[in-house]
Scaffold this motif. Structure first.
Motif, PDB file in Angstrom:
ATOM      1  N   THR A  45      13.062   1.378   2.663  1.00  0.00           N
ATOM      2  CA  THR A  45      13.616   2.436   3.512  1.00  0.00           C
ATOM      3  C   THR A  45      14.377   3.477   2.701  1.00  0.00           C
ATOM      4  N   PRO A  46      13.699   4.126   1.746  1.00  0.00           N
ATOM      5  CA  PRO A  46      14.392   5.186   1.019  1.00  0.00           C
ATOM      6  C   PRO A  46      14.776   6.317   1.967  1.00  0.00           C
ATOM      7  N   ARG A  47      13.964   6.500   3.001  1.00  0.00           N
ATOM      8  CA  ARG A  47      14.316   7.380   4.124  1.00  0.00           C
ATOM      9  C   ARG A  47      13.895   6.673   5.393  1.00  0.00           C
ATOM     10  N   LEU A  48      14.590   6.979   6.486  1.00  0.00           N
ATOM     11  CA  LEU A  48      14.162   6.389   7.752  1.00  0.00           C
ATOM     12  C   LEU A  48      12.821   6.985   8.167  1.00  0.00           C
ATOM     13  N   GLY A  49      11.993   6.184   8.818  1.00  0.00           N
ATOM     14  CA  GLY A  49      10.726   6.680   9.325  1.00  0.00           C
ATOM     15  C   GLY A  49      10.954   7.746  10.390  1.00  0.00           C
ATOM     16  N   ARG A  50       9.917   8.565  10.597  1.00  0.00           N
ATOM     17  CA  ARG A  50      10.031   9.601  11.640  1.00  0.00           C
ATOM     18  C   ARG A  50       9.656   8.964  12.979  1.00  0.00           C
ATOM     19  N   ARG A  51      10.660   8.485  13.635  1.00  0.00           N
ATOM     20  CA  ARG A  51      10.431   7.721  14.864  1.00  0.00           C
ATOM     21  C   ARG A  51      10.415   8.698  16.037  1.00  0.00           C
ATOM     22  N   GLU A  52       9.222   8.973  16.518  1.00  0.00           N
ATOM     23  CA  GLU A  52       9.066  10.086  17.464  1.00  0.00           C
ATOM     24  C   GLU A  52       9.731   9.796  18.807  1.00  0.00           C
ATOM     25  N   ALA A  53       9.702   8.524  19.220  1.00  0.00           N
ATOM     26  CA  ALA A  53      10.345   8.195  20.507  1.00  0.00           C
ATOM     27  C   ALA A  53      11.846   8.466  20.420  1.00  0.00           C
ATOM     28  N   ASP A  54      12.455   8.099  19.288  1.00  0.00           N
ATOM     29  CA  ASP A  54      13.905   8.338  19.131  1.00  0.00           C
ATOM     30  C   ASP A  54      14.223   9.833  19.160  1.00  0.00           C
TER      31      ASP A  54
ATOM     32  N   TYR B 288      23.493 -11.350   4.111  1.00  0.00           N
ATOM     33  CA  TYR B 288      23.836  -9.962   4.449  1.00  0.00           C
ATOM     34  C   TYR B 288      22.775  -9.016   3.899  1.00  0.00           C
ATOM     35  N   GLN B 289      22.216  -8.204   4.782  1.00  0.00           N
ATOM     36  CA  GLN B 289      21.185  -7.235   4.346  1.00  0.00           C
ATOM     37  C   GLN B 289      21.842  -5.982   3.808  1.00  0.00           C
ATOM     38  N   LEU B 290      21.327  -5.505   2.692  1.00  0.00           N
ATOM     39  CA  LEU B 290      21.950  -4.362   2.015  1.00  0.00           C
ATOM     40  C   LEU B 290      20.953  -3.223   1.816  1.00  0.00           C
ATOM     41  N   TYR B 291      21.349  -2.029   2.253  1.00  0.00           N
ATOM     42  CA  TYR B 291      20.705  -0.810   1.787  1.00  0.00           C
ATOM     43  C   TYR B 291      21.524  -0.344   0.590  1.00  0.00           C
ATOM     44  N   VAL B 292      20.845   0.011  -0.483  1.00  0.00           N
ATOM     45  CA  VAL B 292      21.574   0.511  -1.651  1.00  0.00           C
ATOM     46  C   VAL B 292      21.793   2.008  -1.455  1.00  0.00           C
ATOM     47  N   PHE B 293      23.024   2.388  -1.240  1.00  0.00           N
ATOM     48  CA  PHE B 293      23.343   3.785  -0.970  1.00  0.00           C
ATOM     49  C   PHE B 293      23.547   4.559  -2.259  1.00  0.00           C
ATOM     50  N   LYS B 294      23.288   5.883  -2.187  1.00  0.00           N
ATOM     51  CA  LYS B 294      23.639   6.715  -3.335  1.00  0.00           C
ATOM     52  C   LYS B 294      25.133   6.605  -3.602  1.00  0.00           C
ATOM     53  N   LYS B 295      25.905   6.617  -2.531  1.00  0.00           N
ATOM     54  CA  LYS B 295      27.344   6.412  -2.705  1.00  0.00           C
ATOM     55  C   LYS B 295      27.586   4.916  -2.865  1.00  0.00           C
ATOM     56  N   ARG B 296      27.650   4.503  -4.104  1.00  0.00           N
ATOM     57  CA  ARG B 296      27.654   3.068  -4.351  1.00  0.00           C
ATOM     58  C   ARG B 296      28.871   2.352  -3.812  1.00  0.00           C
TER      59      ARG B 296
ATOM     60  N   HIS C 162      24.635  10.445   1.568  1.00  0.00           N
ATOM     61  CA  HIS C 162      24.873   9.010   1.669  1.00  0.00           C
ATOM     62  C   HIS C 162      23.579   8.223   1.592  1.00  0.00           C
ATOM     63  N   GLY C 163      22.460   8.911   1.716  1.00  0.00           N
ATOM     64  CA  GLY C 163      21.162   8.283   1.976  1.00  0.00           C
ATOM     65  C   GLY C 163      20.875   7.071   1.114  1.00  0.00           C
ATOM     66  N   CYS C 164      20.185   6.092   1.702  1.00  0.00           N
ATOM     67  CA  CYS C 164      19.880   4.908   0.929  1.00  0.00           C
ATOM     68  C   CYS C 164      18.641   5.172   0.086  1.00  0.00           C
ATOM     69  N   PHE C 165      18.521   4.494  -0.987  1.00  0.00           N
ATOM     70  CA  PHE C 165      17.375   4.687  -1.851  1.00  0.00           C
ATOM     71  C   PHE C 165      17.095   3.372  -2.533  1.00  0.00           C
TER      72      PHE C 165
END
Ligand SMILES: Cc1cc2nc3c(=O)[nH]c(=O)nc-3n(C[C@H](O)[C@H](O)[C@H](O)COP(=O)(O)O)c2cc1C
Length: 261
Positions: free
Chosen positions: A190-199, A158-166, A233-236
């Motif tokens: 991925t502390p922040r998502l990349g700026r994905r211009e197409a999205d 299971y892949q985990l992003y560590v959220f500020k809201k633990r 909620h952001g992951c860090f």
């Protein structure tokens, strides 16, 4: 693939049905000749998927420099031929964390498989089982932990992003462990998502992230992907994240109240 389900999904996403039907039929026509390599699969995906979804899978952040460099990096790898050796028995199998797999290839975590197929990550897990390899289920999967666990006997991480809201991450780790997932894969980049211009241009919307239902106040089913992980909620990730992940995995006593920046 169930095309009517797929079309219904497109309609639900507000995507033009006629355009998709045409593309799907073109795609099926071209399927008469079986794809022989990954590039051809990618071209079929481009024909079959809504542009918004294809761009999500195929695109990268900003000028896509890293994306191009990743492809170039593979081009720089060459095989050194070994001649006059016995190849009557070839065995690529290996082990990861003591789990035997057929070759040193596992399925990396990638988000939102239901954008491409109504069965989503359930289908991917079955593919992993049939290839005798490991599937890493993304934190941002579109099928739930329980659905994937019930679908087959693939070894699953299971892949985990560590959220500020633990408590969000802790709850999901507990569910993964209860459902037979064997290890955590920590994403550190991925502390922040990349700026994905197409999205941004496509005004990307996502299907519901089932695992996060009831955990995030954000209405994730219809938000643009860049708003998926809002500030609170952001992951860090920093070294502290390892300590937290270790605590999660033992499932004891995480400090819910602490905050990190
Ligand atoms: C469409 C897409 C979605 C991804 N989603 C996730 C994700 O949810 N979690 C994650 O940890 N990595 C995610 N990744 C990163 C991959 O797991 C992998 O690390 C990355 O694609 C680099 O491997 P590659 O060069 O073989 O593509 C994603 C990659 C792609 C292309």
């Amino acid at each position: 693939m169930n095309y009517s389900d797929l079309c219904m999904q497109y309609v639900a996403s507000g995507i033009d049905l006629l355009e998709k039907l045409i593309n799907v039929h073109v795609c099926r026509f071209q399927m008469a000749a079986e794809p022989v390599n990954l590039n051809e699969f990618q071209e079929l995906a481009r024909l079959a998927l809504p542009k918004m979804y294809y761009d999500f899978y195929a695109g990268g952040a900003e000028d896509e420099h890293t994306l191009k460099e990743n492809v170039e990096a593979f081009h720089r790898i060459t095989f050194r031929p070994r001649i006059l050796v016995d190849v009557s028995r070839i065995d690529l199998s290996t082990t990861i964390l003591d789990y035997k797999i057929s070759a040193p290839i596992i399925i990396a975590p990638t988000a939102l498989h239901k954008l491409a197929n109504p069965e989503g990550e359930v289908a991917t897990a079955r593919a992993a089982a049939s290839c005798n390899t490991i599937m890493v289920l993304s934190f941002t999967s579109s099928s739930s932990i329980e659905e994937v666990a019930a679908s087959c006997n693939a070894v699953r991480f299971y892949q985990l992003y560590v959220f500020k809201k633990r408590d969000i991450a802790a709850t999901l780790v507990q569910r993964a462990e209860r459902n037979g997932f064997k290890a955590l894969v920590l994403t550190a980049d991925t502390p922040r998502l990349g700026r994905r211009e197409a999205d941004i241009k496509n005004k990307m919307i996502t299907p519901p992230l089932k695992n996060l239902e009831g955990l995030l106040s954000t209405k994730v089913s219809s938000v643009r992907i860049l708003k998926l992980m809002p500030r609170d909620h952001g992951c860090f990730f920093k070294l502290e994240g390892f300590r937290m992940a270790k605590i999660y995995y033992k499932l004891t006593n995480f400090d819910q109240g602490d905050t990190y920046s």
